[in-house]
Scaffold this motif. Structure first.
Motif, PDB file in Angstrom:
ATOM      1  N   HIS A 185       0.823  -1.209   0.000  1.00 46.80           N
ATOM      2  CA  HIS A 185       0.000   0.000   0.000  1.00 46.80           C
ATOM      3  C   HIS A 185       0.860   1.263   0.000  1.00 46.80           C
ATOM      4  CE1 HIS A 185      -3.290  -2.723   0.715  1.00 46.80           C
ATOM      5  NE2 HIS A 185      -2.722  -3.157   1.822  1.00 46.80           N
ATOM      6  N   THR A 186       2.053   1.157  -0.567  1.00 47.85           N
ATOM      7  CA  THR A 186       3.006   2.272  -0.588  1.00 47.85           C
ATOM      8  C   THR A 186       3.289   2.658  -2.026  1.00 47.85           C
ATOM      9  OG1 THR A 186       4.033   1.503   1.458  1.00 47.85           O
ATOM     10  CG2 THR A 186       5.331   2.998   0.085  1.00 47.85           C
ATOM     11  N   SER A 187       3.167   3.952  -2.331  1.00 39.44           N
ATOM     12  CA  SER A 187       3.398   4.397  -3.708  1.00 39.44           C
ATOM     13  C   SER A 187       3.620   5.898  -3.739  1.00 39.44           C
ATOM     14  CB  SER A 187       2.196   4.038  -4.598  1.00 39.44           C
ATOM     15  OG  SER A 187       1.030   4.698  -4.142  1.00 39.44           O
ATOM     16  N   PHE A 188       4.242   6.333  -4.821  1.00 39.29           N
ATOM     17  CA  PHE A 188       4.307   7.753  -5.109  1.00 39.29           C
ATOM     18  C   PHE A 188       3.009   8.141  -5.813  1.00 39.29           C
ATOM     19  CE2 PHE A 188       8.828   6.792  -4.734  1.00 39.29           C
ATOM     20  CZ  PHE A 188       9.276   7.875  -3.983  1.00 39.29           C
ATOM     21  N   PRO A 189       2.371   9.226  -5.417  1.00 41.65           N
ATOM     22  CA  PRO A 189       1.105   9.597  -6.040  1.00 41.65           C
ATOM     23  C   PRO A 189       1.304  10.052  -7.480  1.00 41.65           C
ATOM     24  CG  PRO A 189       1.831  11.320  -4.540  1.00 41.65           C
ATOM     25  CD  PRO A 189       2.774  10.167  -4.357  1.00 41.65           C
ATOM     26  N   SER A 190       0.360   9.702  -8.329  1.00 41.88           N
ATOM     27  CA  SER A 190       0.415  10.111  -9.735  1.00 41.88           C
ATOM     28  C   SER A 190      -0.371  11.382  -9.993  1.00 41.88           C
ATOM     29  CB  SER A 190      -0.133   8.988 -10.622  1.00 41.88           C
ATOM     30  OG  SER A 190      -1.464   8.662 -10.247  1.00 41.88           O
ATOM     31  N   GLY A 191      -1.089  11.844  -8.995  1.00 42.49           N
ATOM     32  CA  GLY A 191      -1.870  13.076  -9.111  1.00 42.49           C
ATOM     33  C   GLY A 191      -2.114  13.654  -7.735  1.00 42.49           C
ATOM     34  N   PRO A 192      -2.938  14.664  -7.618  1.00 42.66           N
ATOM     35  CA  PRO A 192      -3.132  15.316  -6.324  1.00 42.66           C
ATOM     36  C   PRO A 192      -3.970  14.529  -5.328  1.00 42.66           C
ATOM     37  CG  PRO A 192      -4.504  16.355  -7.994  1.00 42.66           C
ATOM     38  CD  PRO A 192      -3.621  15.387  -8.710  1.00 42.66           C
ATOM     39  N   ARG A 193      -4.665  13.486  -5.772  1.00 43.94           N
ATOM     40  CA  ARG A 193      -5.557  12.742  -4.888  1.00 43.94           C
ATOM     41  C   ARG A 193      -4.920  11.421  -4.453  1.00 43.94           C
ATOM     42  NH1 ARG A 193     -10.527  15.034  -4.696  1.00 43.94           N
ATOM     43  NH2 ARG A 193     -10.941  16.621  -6.281  1.00 43.94           N
ATOM     44  N   ILE A 194      -5.207  11.026  -3.222  1.00 51.58           N
ATOM     45  CA  ILE A 194      -4.740   9.749  -2.679  1.00 51.58           C
ATOM     46  C   ILE A 194      -5.738   8.671  -3.062  1.00 51.58           C
ATOM     47  CG2 ILE A 194      -4.235   8.468  -0.562  1.00 51.58           C
ATOM     48  CD1 ILE A 194      -3.490  11.136   0.729  1.00 51.58           C
ATOM     49  N   LYS A 195      -5.228   7.559  -3.584  1.00 56.85           N
ATOM     50  CA  LYS A 195      -6.084   6.433  -3.933  1.00 56.85           C
ATOM     51  C   LYS A 195      -6.247   5.527  -2.721  1.00 56.85           C
ATOM     52  CE  LYS A 195      -4.492   6.538  -8.747  1.00 56.85           C
ATOM     53  NZ  LYS A 195      -3.756   5.818  -9.816  1.00 56.85           N
ATOM     54  N   GLY A 196      -7.474   5.121  -2.440  1.00 64.60           N
ATOM     55  CA  GLY A 196      -7.730   4.244  -1.312  1.00 64.60           C
ATOM     56  C   GLY A 196      -8.198   5.017  -0.096  1.00 64.60           C
ATOM     57  N   PRO A 197      -8.596   4.292   0.965  1.00 68.25           N
ATOM     58  CA  PRO A 197      -9.126   4.950   2.170  1.00 68.25           C
ATOM     59  C   PRO A 197      -8.073   5.805   2.862  1.00 68.25           C
ATOM     60  CG  PRO A 197      -8.745   2.613   2.560  1.00 68.25           C
ATOM     61  CD  PRO A 197      -8.551   2.822   1.095  1.00 68.25           C
ATOM     62  N   HIS A 198      -8.437   7.046   3.158  1.00 67.41           N
ATOM     63  CA  HIS A 198      -7.499   7.960   3.810  1.00 67.41           C
ATOM     64  C   HIS A 198      -8.270   9.051   4.545  1.00 67.41           C
ATOM     65  CE1 HIS A 198      -8.390   9.897  -0.067  1.00 67.41           C
ATOM     66  NE2 HIS A 198      -8.142  11.044   0.547  1.00 67.41           N
ATOM     67  N   SER A 199      -7.555   9.769   5.352  1.00 69.49           N
ATOM     68  CA  SER A 199      -8.127  10.865   6.123  1.00 69.49           C
ATOM     69  C   SER A 199      -7.948  12.180   5.383  1.00 69.49           C
ATOM     70  CB  SER A 199      -7.422  10.950   7.482  1.00 69.49           C
ATOM     71  OG  SER A 199      -7.801  12.121   8.182  1.00 69.49           O
ATOM     72  N   LYS A 200      -8.780  13.147   5.702  1.00 73.76           N
ATOM     73  CA  LYS A 200      -8.440  14.519   5.354  1.00 73.76           C
ATOM     74  C   LYS A 200      -7.224  14.930   6.191  1.00 73.76           C
ATOM     75  CE  LYS A 200     -12.842  16.197   3.589  1.00 73.76           C
ATOM     76  NZ  LYS A 200     -13.884  17.267   3.685  1.00 73.76           N
ATOM     77  N   MET A 201      -6.515  15.953   5.741  1.00 76.75           N
ATOM     78  CA  MET A 201      -5.263  16.339   6.387  1.00 76.75           C
ATOM     79  C   MET A 201      -5.294  17.832   6.646  1.00 76.75           C
ATOM     80  SD  MET A 201      -2.931  13.829   4.035  1.00 76.75           S
ATOM     81  CE  MET A 201      -3.442  12.102   3.984  1.00 76.75           C
ATOM     82  N   TYR A 202      -5.343  18.199   7.931  1.00 74.22           N
ATOM     83  CA  TYR A 202      -5.656  19.561   8.348  1.00 74.22           C
ATOM     84  C   TYR A 202      -4.393  20.323   8.760  1.00 74.22           C
ATOM     85  CZ  TYR A 202     -10.451  17.831   8.387  1.00 74.22           C
ATOM     86  OH  TYR A 202     -11.665  17.294   8.029  1.00 74.22           O
ATOM     87  N   GLU A 203      -4.188  21.451   8.140  1.00 72.79           N
ATOM     88  CA  GLU A 203      -3.024  22.300   8.404  1.00 72.79           C
ATOM     89  C   GLU A 203      -3.452  23.543   9.174  1.00 72.79           C
ATOM     90  OE1 GLU A 203       0.499  23.599   8.926  1.00 72.79           O
ATOM     91  OE2 GLU A 203       0.312  21.765   7.717  1.00 72.79           O
TER      92      GLU A 203
END
Length: 352
Positions: A185-203
């Motif tokens: 489940h490890t990869s470099f992203p090919s675009g701005p969106r994460i593929k698969g289940p993930h959280s929002k990320m708050y800055e």
């Protein structure tokens, strides 16, 4: 802290846990298997990929980077900075991020998120980011210690891999490190969106963004071979376990990775940094190897004890919650310290 999720391994036993939410608007919970932007944990995999090329005889650790990248690091600097110096942050080459994101530097108008928003879908080229770091005042002389942490170093290492393998760096790292290590489940992203289940990320940007802003959708070309990977806590524990066991690089390469020097981190603290990873000494508890990573809205830590029997990886979905300058003690900091101490098998008195 909206959400935290983790995996702990102890002598063959595994615990996974999660608490909080992945989405403040919907209340969707975080779960232990979620994918996450793991930031500078990427650097350990990049370093391993470089060492695979060292083992193959195509790269020498103490060779000048100008031998491979004379167009990117020309002249005297290219002759003085070695591959090892890039790996352990003693190159003296400055960090490019304040120049790619000028609004976070502050100035008369103060810190703002303007450049974070402007760059959300911008496609950076590694060469233009490297040029920013090389044009900035050096952080020190090549080889001098303490070194100063700089993502410019790892963008150069990505270009080195590309030059010597004839393959895009992300593809080579995937083939030479990610796949052999069994990271599913490890990869470099090919675009701005994460593929698969993930959280929002708050800055929170040191309190400037109140409420914090979600940056989970983001083009990671601004830091790809420095901090671009998406992974899971299970995969990160698997990777560091196999690295320590000699199943990712040869024992001689693993020994080189553990040769540390003092390095000033981005937060101003001094850490003991090797080649793509750092050493954490906890009196009475042991020596741990691993890395910490942050990107906009996402933080990750992965550590393994030197005997390989205890591991801890955790992810959080809020970053820079504390104020700038000299921040005051914050409840989140105390909670994370407690979590880390218990997960690593240390008593609170030992950890503090």
């Amino acid at each position: 802290m909206p959400g935290v999720f983790a995996e702990v391994r102890d002598s063959g036993r595994t615990w996974r846990g999660a608490s909080g939410v992945a989405d403040l608007d919907t209340g969707r919970p975080v779960t232990p298997e979620m994918r996450h932007r793991v930031g500078s944990l990427t650097k350990t995999l990049v370093a391993a990929a470089v060492l695979r090329q060292v083992e193959a005889g195509r790269v020498r650790l103490d060779a000048p980077i100008g031998d491979h990248l004379p167009d990117l690091v020309p002249g005297e600097r290219g002759r003085a900075v070695t591959v090892r110096m890039l790996l352990n942050h003693t190159s003296g080459i400055a960090e490019y991020i304040p120049y790619a994101f000028p609004s976070i530097r502050g100035g008369a108008s103060g810190v703002s998120a303007q450049s974070l928003d402007d760059n959300r879908f911008r496609r950076f080229r590694p060469a233009e980011l490297i040029a920013m770091g090389l044009a900035a005042p050096p952080s020190g002389a090549p080889g001098a210690t303490p070194g100063v942490y700089s993502n410019t170093n790892y963008l150069l290492l990505g270009q080195l891999l590309e030059r010597v393998t004839g393959t895009p760096a992300e593809e080579y790292i995937t083939r030479a490190v990610i796949e052999p290590a069994g990271l599913r489940h490890t990869s470099f992203p090919s675009g701005p969106r994460i593929k698969g289940p993930h959280s929002k990320m708050y800055e929170a940007l040191w309190g400037v963004l109140d409420p914090p802003r979600d940056y989970s959708v983001y083009d990671m070309s601004w830091v790809m071979t420095g901090a671009g990977l998406v992974s899971t806590m299970e995969d990160m524990n698997r990777f560091y376990a196999r690295l320590l066991a000699g199943r990712v690089v040869a024992p001689s390469s693993w020994a080189e990775m553990r040769r540390t020097v003092p390095v000033v981190a981005l937060d101003g603290s001094t850490i003991q940094y090797g080649l793509g990873l750092h050493r954490l000494e906890i009196p009475g508890c042991g020596t741990f190897w691993g890395n910490e990573g942050t990107t906009w809205g996402a933080g990750t830590v992965s550590m393994i004890r030197a005997d390989g029997k205890r591991q801890f990886s955790f992810a959080i979905n809020l970053m820079r919650w504390n104020g700038p300058g000299r921040p005051q003690p914050h409840p989140v900091d105390g909670a994370l310290a407690t979590l880390k101490a218990r997960a690593l098998g240390c008593s609170m008195s030992e950890h503090s």
